[in-house]
Design a protein around this motif. Sequence first.
Motif, PDB file in Angstrom:
ATOM      1  N   GLN A 121      22.270  45.727  36.686  1.00 32.03           N
ATOM      2  CA  GLN A 121      21.247  45.424  35.689  1.00 32.03           C
ATOM      3  C   GLN A 121      21.223  43.938  35.340  1.00 32.03           C
ATOM      4  OE1 GLN A 121      21.916  48.065  32.377  1.00 32.03           O
ATOM      5  NE2 GLN A 121      21.516  49.881  33.606  1.00 32.03           N
ATOM      6  N   SER A 122      22.399  43.322  35.365  1.00 31.76           N
ATOM      7  CA  SER A 122      22.494  41.885  35.110  1.00 31.76           C
ATOM      8  C   SER A 122      23.852  41.391  35.583  1.00 31.76           C
ATOM      9  CB  SER A 122      22.305  41.570  33.620  1.00 31.76           C
ATOM     10  OG  SER A 122      23.372  42.087  32.864  1.00 31.76           O
ATOM     11  N   SER A 123      23.946  40.089  35.724  1.00 29.41           N
ATOM     12  CA  SER A 123      25.237  39.481  36.069  1.00 29.41           C
ATOM     13  C   SER A 123      25.377  38.195  35.279  1.00 29.41           C
ATOM     14  CB  SER A 123      25.339  39.217  37.571  1.00 29.41           C
ATOM     15  OG  SER A 123      24.368  38.272  37.964  1.00 29.41           O
ATOM     16  N   ARG A 124      26.618  37.805  35.062  1.00 27.94           N
ATOM     17  CA  ARG A 124      26.878  36.554  34.374  1.00 27.94           C
ATOM     18  C   ARG A 124      28.189  35.973  34.847  1.00 27.94           C
ATOM     19  NH1 ARG A 124      28.263  38.292  28.191  1.00 27.94           N
ATOM     20  NH2 ARG A 124      29.104  36.228  27.964  1.00 27.94           N
ATOM     21  N   VAL A 125      28.293  34.674  34.720  1.00 24.47           N
ATOM     22  CA  VAL A 125      29.499  33.960  35.123  1.00 24.47           C
ATOM     23  C   VAL A 125      30.306  33.615  33.879  1.00 24.47           C
ATOM     24  CG1 VAL A 125      30.374  31.827  36.149  1.00 24.47           C
ATOM     25  CG2 VAL A 125      28.448  33.015  37.202  1.00 24.47           C
ATOM     26  N   ILE A 126      31.589  33.881  33.941  1.00 29.11           N
ATOM     27  CA  ILE A 126      32.523  33.413  32.925  1.00 29.11           C
ATOM     28  C   ILE A 126      33.150  32.157  33.526  1.00 29.11           C
ATOM     29  CG2 ILE A 126      34.539  33.956  31.515  1.00 29.11           C
ATOM     30  CD1 ILE A 126      32.166  35.850  30.994  1.00 29.11           C
ATOM     31  N   ASP A 127      32.884  31.007  32.914  1.00 29.55           N
ATOM     32  CA  ASP A 127      33.296  29.720  33.483  1.00 29.55           C
ATOM     33  C   ASP A 127      34.736  29.723  33.992  1.00 29.55           C
ATOM     34  OD1 ASP A 127      30.815  28.640  32.963  1.00 29.55           O
ATOM     35  OD2 ASP A 127      31.420  27.686  31.094  1.00 29.55           O
ATOM     36  N   HIS A 128      34.898  29.245  35.217  1.00 32.68           N
ATOM     37  CA  HIS A 128      36.208  29.041  35.851  1.00 32.68           C
ATOM     38  C   HIS A 128      37.058  30.309  35.949  1.00 32.68           C
ATOM     39  CE1 HIS A 128      35.059  24.924  35.201  1.00 32.68           C
ATOM     40  NE2 HIS A 128      35.057  25.124  33.899  1.00 32.68           N
ATOM     41  N   THR A 129      36.445  31.495  35.793  1.00 33.70           N
ATOM     42  CA  THR A 129      37.247  32.707  35.708  1.00 33.70           C
ATOM     43  C   THR A 129      36.740  33.857  36.564  1.00 33.70           C
ATOM     44  OG1 THR A 129      37.765  32.121  33.420  1.00 33.70           O
ATOM     45  CG2 THR A 129      38.246  34.379  34.081  1.00 33.70           C
ATOM     46  N   ALA A 130      35.527  34.336  36.292  1.00 36.49           N
ATOM     47  CA  ALA A 130      35.076  35.583  36.898  1.00 36.49           C
ATOM     48  C   ALA A 130      33.558  35.689  36.914  1.00 36.49           C
ATOM     49  CB  ALA A 130      35.655  36.775  36.129  1.00 36.49           C
ATOM     50  N   ILE A 131      33.084  36.676  37.683  1.00 40.18           N
ATOM     51  CA  ILE A 131      31.678  37.067  37.679  1.00 40.18           C
ATOM     52  C   ILE A 131      31.632  38.497  37.160  1.00 40.18           C
ATOM     53  CG2 ILE A 131      29.560  37.369  39.019  1.00 40.18           C
ATOM     54  CD1 ILE A 131      30.835  35.489  41.150  1.00 40.18           C
ATOM     55  N   VAL A 132      30.761  38.747  36.182  1.00 39.10           N
ATOM     56  CA  VAL A 132      30.644  40.067  35.565  1.00 39.10           C
ATOM     57  C   VAL A 132      29.320  40.688  35.999  1.00 39.10           C
ATOM     58  CG1 VAL A 132      30.508  41.310  33.376  1.00 39.10           C
ATOM     59  CG2 VAL A 132      32.015  39.318  33.585  1.00 39.10           C
ATOM     60  N   TYR A 133      29.402  41.912  36.542  1.00 39.31           N
ATOM     61  CA  TYR A 133      28.213  42.656  36.971  1.00 39.31           C
ATOM     62  C   TYR A 133      28.051  43.849  36.031  1.00 39.31           C
ATOM     63  CZ  TYR A 133      28.660  39.889  41.218  1.00 39.31           C
ATOM     64  OH  TYR A 133      28.742  38.850  42.105  1.00 39.31           O
ATOM     65  N   ASP A 134      26.901  43.932  35.364  1.00 37.08           N
ATOM     66  CA  ASP A 134      26.641  44.978  34.377  1.00 37.08           C
ATOM     67  C   ASP A 134      25.836  46.106  35.011  1.00 37.08           C
ATOM     68  OD1 ASP A 134      26.042  46.543  32.188  1.00 37.08           O
ATOM     69  OD2 ASP A 134      25.238  44.904  30.981  1.00 37.08           O
ATOM     70  N   PHE A 135      26.399  47.316  34.977  1.00 35.58           N
ATOM     71  CA  PHE A 135      25.737  48.501  35.501  1.00 35.58           C
ATOM     72  C   PHE A 135      25.282  49.423  34.374  1.00 35.58           C
ATOM     73  CE2 PHE A 135      27.471  46.999  39.320  1.00 35.58           C
ATOM     74  CZ  PHE A 135      27.016  47.735  40.394  1.00 35.58           C
ATOM     75  N   GLY A 136      25.298  48.933  33.153  1.00 37.96           N
ATOM     76  CA  GLY A 136      24.964  49.770  32.004  1.00 37.96           C
ATOM     77  C   GLY A 136      26.224  50.336  31.380  1.00 37.96           C
ATOM     78  N   SER A 137      26.591  51.544  31.795  1.00 36.94           N
ATOM     79  CA  SER A 137      27.789  52.162  31.212  1.00 36.94           C
ATOM     80  C   SER A 137      29.083  51.584  31.789  1.00 36.94           C
ATOM     81  CB  SER A 137      27.758  53.678  31.425  1.00 36.94           C
ATOM     82  OG  SER A 137      27.759  53.970  32.811  1.00 36.94           O
ATOM     83  N   THR A 138      28.997  50.961  32.932  1.00 36.85           N
ATOM     84  CA  THR A 138      30.172  50.369  33.580  1.00 36.85           C
ATOM     85  C   THR A 138      29.933  48.885  33.814  1.00 36.85           C
ATOM     86  OG1 THR A 138      30.607  52.459  34.720  1.00 36.85           O
ATOM     87  CG2 THR A 138      31.720  50.497  35.578  1.00 36.85           C
ATOM     88  N   ILE A 139      30.961  48.105  33.556  1.00 36.11           N
ATOM     89  CA  ILE A 139      30.928  46.671  33.854  1.00 36.11           C
ATOM     90  C   ILE A 139      31.961  46.424  34.941  1.00 36.11           C
ATOM     91  CG2 ILE A 139      31.527  44.393  32.962  1.00 36.11           C
ATOM     92  CD1 ILE A 139      30.417  45.241  30.282  1.00 36.11           C
TER      93      ILE A 139
END
Length: 135
Positions: free
Chosen positions: A55-73
């Motif tokens: 559904q969306s993705s975001r970058v946590i600086d210098h750390t990780a990439i987060v992928y949002d699936f709604g109920s699961t991240i």
Amino acid sequence: MRTLTRIFAFGSAALIVSGSVLAASKHDPAAELAKVLEGRVAGAPVTCINLPQVQSSRVIDHTAIVYDFGSTIYVNYPRGGADSLSSDDILVTKTPGTQLCKMDIVRMVDRSVGFPKGFVSLGPFIPYKRPAAAK
């Protein structure tokens, strides 16, 4: 005149300190990731995720990439190049199918000038879910 100089110096120092504290709290990757994962429990890592379900993705600086699936991240801590991750960059992926997998390459493009900036090699995807409510 001396009093005005002291007041100005004190006021300037207060602004600098408060600005530094605000900037530090705004750009603390560990705190940002902790907030994203708050109330969630980690599951067993998986090697691939299905891109059409993201559904969306975001970058946590210098750390990780987060992928949002709604109920699961899903959180991915890249194996190489994580230090160059920036939330200001555009992530570009090329996959032969609909899955994004461990060891795939994600290229980063500078948002302001559009030039390639680097790349990261993905690691395993760690799912985080909210625990089931007790009955």
